[in-house]
Design a protein around this motif. Structure first.
Motif, PDB file in Angstrom:
ATOM      1  N   THR A  76      -8.474 -20.562  -0.521  1.00  0.00           N
ATOM      2  CA  THR A  76      -7.549 -21.081  -0.011  1.00  0.00           C
ATOM      3  C   THR A  76      -6.453 -21.463  -0.998  1.00  0.00           C
ATOM      4  N   ARG A  77      -6.925 -21.540  -2.527  1.00  0.00           N
ATOM      5  CA  ARG A  77      -5.767 -22.155  -3.323  1.00  0.00           C
ATOM      6  C   ARG A  77      -4.248 -20.959  -2.887  1.00  0.00           C
ATOM      7  N   ASP A  78      -3.805 -19.530  -3.020  1.00  0.00           N
ATOM      8  CA  ASP A  78      -2.760 -18.379  -2.712  1.00  0.00           C
ATOM      9  C   ASP A  78      -2.732 -18.391  -1.271  1.00  0.00           C
ATOM     10  N   GLU A  79      -1.475 -17.897  -0.947  1.00  0.00           N
ATOM     11  CA  GLU A  79      -1.367 -16.814   0.400  1.00  0.00           C
ATOM     12  C   GLU A  79      -1.670 -15.800   0.041  1.00  0.00           C
ATOM     13  N   ILE A  80      -2.056 -14.629   0.739  1.00  0.00           N
ATOM     14  CA  ILE A  80      -2.483 -13.179   0.609  1.00  0.00           C
ATOM     15  C   ILE A  80      -1.813 -12.788   1.457  1.00  0.00           C
ATOM     16  N   ALA A  81      -1.107 -11.862   1.166  1.00  0.00           N
ATOM     17  CA  ALA A  81      -0.665 -10.615   2.098  1.00  0.00           C
ATOM     18  C   ALA A  81      -0.550  -9.121   2.500  1.00  0.00           C
ATOM     19  N   LEU A  82      -0.763  -8.194   2.664  1.00  0.00           N
ATOM     20  CA  LEU A  82      -1.081  -6.863   3.233  1.00  0.00           C
ATOM     21  C   LEU A  82      -0.128  -6.299   4.077  1.00  0.00           C
ATOM     22  N   PHE A  83       0.757  -5.070   3.193  1.00  0.00           N
ATOM     23  CA  PHE A  83       2.104  -4.733   3.685  1.00  0.00           C
ATOM     24  C   PHE A  83       1.650  -2.571   3.578  1.00  0.00           C
ATOM     25  N   GLN A  90       6.574  -2.687   4.907  1.00  0.00           N
ATOM     26  CA  GLN A  90       7.191  -2.754   4.118  1.00  0.00           C
ATOM     27  C   GLN A  90       8.715  -2.453   4.812  1.00  0.00           C
ATOM     28  N   ASN A  91       9.096  -2.133   5.537  1.00  0.00           N
ATOM     29  CA  ASN A  91      10.329  -2.092   6.121  1.00  0.00           C
ATOM     30  C   ASN A  91      10.657  -1.624   8.209  1.00  0.00           C
ATOM     31  N   ILE A  92      11.574  -2.400   7.268  1.00  0.00           N
ATOM     32  CA  ILE A  92      12.556  -2.991   9.014  1.00  0.00           C
ATOM     33  C   ILE A  92      13.964  -2.053   9.363  1.00  0.00           C
ATOM     34  N   HIS A  93      13.996  -2.363   9.945  1.00  0.00           N
ATOM     35  CA  HIS A  93      15.476  -2.160  10.614  1.00  0.00           C
ATOM     36  C   HIS A  93      16.513  -2.912  10.955  1.00  0.00           C
ATOM     37  N   PHE A  94      17.743  -3.143  10.351  1.00  0.00           N
ATOM     38  CA  PHE A  94      18.552  -4.804  10.778  1.00  0.00           C
ATOM     39  C   PHE A  94      18.812  -4.420  11.645  1.00  0.00           C
ATOM     40  N   ALA A  95      18.780  -3.362  12.720  1.00  0.00           N
ATOM     41  CA  ALA A  95      18.685  -3.237  14.421  1.00  0.00           C
ATOM     42  C   ALA A  95      18.253  -3.674  15.562  1.00  0.00           C
ATOM     43  N   TRP A 141       1.151  -1.171   0.087  1.00  0.00           N
ATOM     44  CA  TRP A 141      -0.332   0.057   0.704  1.00  0.00           C
ATOM     45  C   TRP A 141       0.902   0.978   0.139  1.00  0.00           C
ATOM     46  N   LYS A 142       2.162   1.143  -0.070  1.00  0.00           N
ATOM     47  CA  LYS A 142       3.149   2.345   0.016  1.00  0.00           C
ATOM     48  C   LYS A 142       2.556   3.402   1.199  1.00  0.00           C
ATOM     49  N   MET A 143       3.009   4.728   0.661  1.00  0.00           N
ATOM     50  CA  MET A 143       2.124   5.723   1.731  1.00  0.00           C
ATOM     51  C   MET A 143       0.609   6.254   1.639  1.00  0.00           C
ATOM     52  N   TYR A 144      -0.156   5.075   1.739  1.00  0.00           N
ATOM     53  CA  TYR A 144      -1.257   5.252   0.515  1.00  0.00           C
ATOM     54  C   TYR A 144      -2.680   4.980   2.517  1.00  0.00           C
ATOM     55  N   LYS A 145      -3.384   4.712   2.262  1.00  0.00           N
ATOM     56  CA  LYS A 145      -4.552   4.855   3.929  1.00  0.00           C
ATOM     57  C   LYS A 145      -4.165   5.432   4.957  1.00  0.00           C
ATOM     58  N   THR A 146      -5.340   5.711   5.383  1.00  0.00           N
ATOM     59  CA  THR A 146      -5.592   6.006   6.982  1.00  0.00           C
ATOM     60  C   THR A 146      -5.957   4.915   8.070  1.00  0.00           C
TER      61      THR A 146
END
Ligand code: PGA
Length: 250
Positions: free
Chosen positions: A35-42, A65-70, A11-16
């Motif tokens: 059930t055929r596929d997995e679904i994910a929202l970011f 959409q992103n995490i820090h490595f630390a 969804w990038k930087m969209y939606k409240t």
């Protein structure tokens, strides 16, 4: 070899939060029996608690959409893997081209983030892809191989099972220009061969490689119908429940 496809919404930087909740409320009934596929929202980090709560008990996973490595520290503006886990997120994108382009993410940073995600049991979706100038200069294969090799530094065959790769040609992201199924399949073959060289053919045969870049309801069947394309990472066309549902049910 059957790899369950993963259809993912970026969804990038969209939606409240209210818009995100409305999306999930409309979307879940549309895909409840899928059930055929997995679904994910970011969604964006600020939306994660709302989206995780709304998706609880459903067939839809939620990730960052992103995490820090630390694991924690003085990194103003960042999200840690522990924070993601604590609120119930299960996946993360790593190295999206917009992160590489606007936030100077390198293959080395991608590699560190991949290690962090795997250490904490978060499913990493590692994004790679060539820019237009690289494609036009005939360097696509070289770029993809380098990105895979550097992202996978220090990764062993034993660690690799959760990893998902998203091949996203940068020139196709948000431009309405999609790679043809043939171009996508060619790239996926190059990527899978590189994974096989690094981690062995068993790992490569099981690894899911998604395509991303202007996936829409009207091109989803042609792309996702390819055996080598193990799912999609969808930006613009994932923002509306109907359009994303059509892609999920291609
Ligand atoms: P797009 O974005 O579908 O809008 O091209 C894809 C992505 O950036 O993951």
């Amino acid at each position: 070899m059957s790899r369950k496809k993963l259809i993912a919404a970026n969804w990038k930087m969209y939606k409240t939060p209210a818009e995100a909740k409305a999306f999930v409320d409309a979307f879940l009934p549309l895909v409840a029996s899928h059930t055929r596929d997995e679904i994910a929202l970011f969604p964006s980090p600020v939306l994660l608690p709302t989206v995780v709560a709304a998706c609880k008990g459903s067939n839809v996973a939620v990730g960052c959409q992103n995490i820090h490595f630390a694991e924690e520290g003085a990194y103003t503006g960042e999200t840690s893997i522990g924070q993601l886990k604590a609120i119930g997120g299960t996946h993360t994108l790593i190295g999206h081209s917009e992160r590489r382009q606007y936030f100077a993410e390198t293959d080395e940073i991608v590699n560190k983030k991949l290690h962090t995600a795997l250490k904490h049991g978060i499913v990493p979706v590692v994004c790679i892809g060539e820019v237009l100038a690289e494609r036009e200069a005939g360097k696509t294969a070289e770029v993809l191989k380098t990105q895979v090799t550097e992202a996978f530094a220090g990764i062993t065959a034993e660690m690799a099972a959760p990893i998902v790769i998203a091949y996203e040609p940068v020139w196709a992201i948000g431009t309405g220009k999609t790679a043809t199924p043939e171009m996508a399949v060619d790239a996926h073959k190059i990527i899978r061969a590189e994974v096989a060289r690094l981690l062995g053919s068993d790992v490569a045969a099981k690894m899911r490689i998604l395509y991303g870049g202007s996936v829409k309801p009207d091109n989803a069947t042609a792309l996702l119908g390819q055996e080598d394309i193990d799912g999609a990472l969808v930006g613009g066309a994932s923002l509306k429940p109907d359009s994303f549902t059509s892609i999920v049910k291609y």
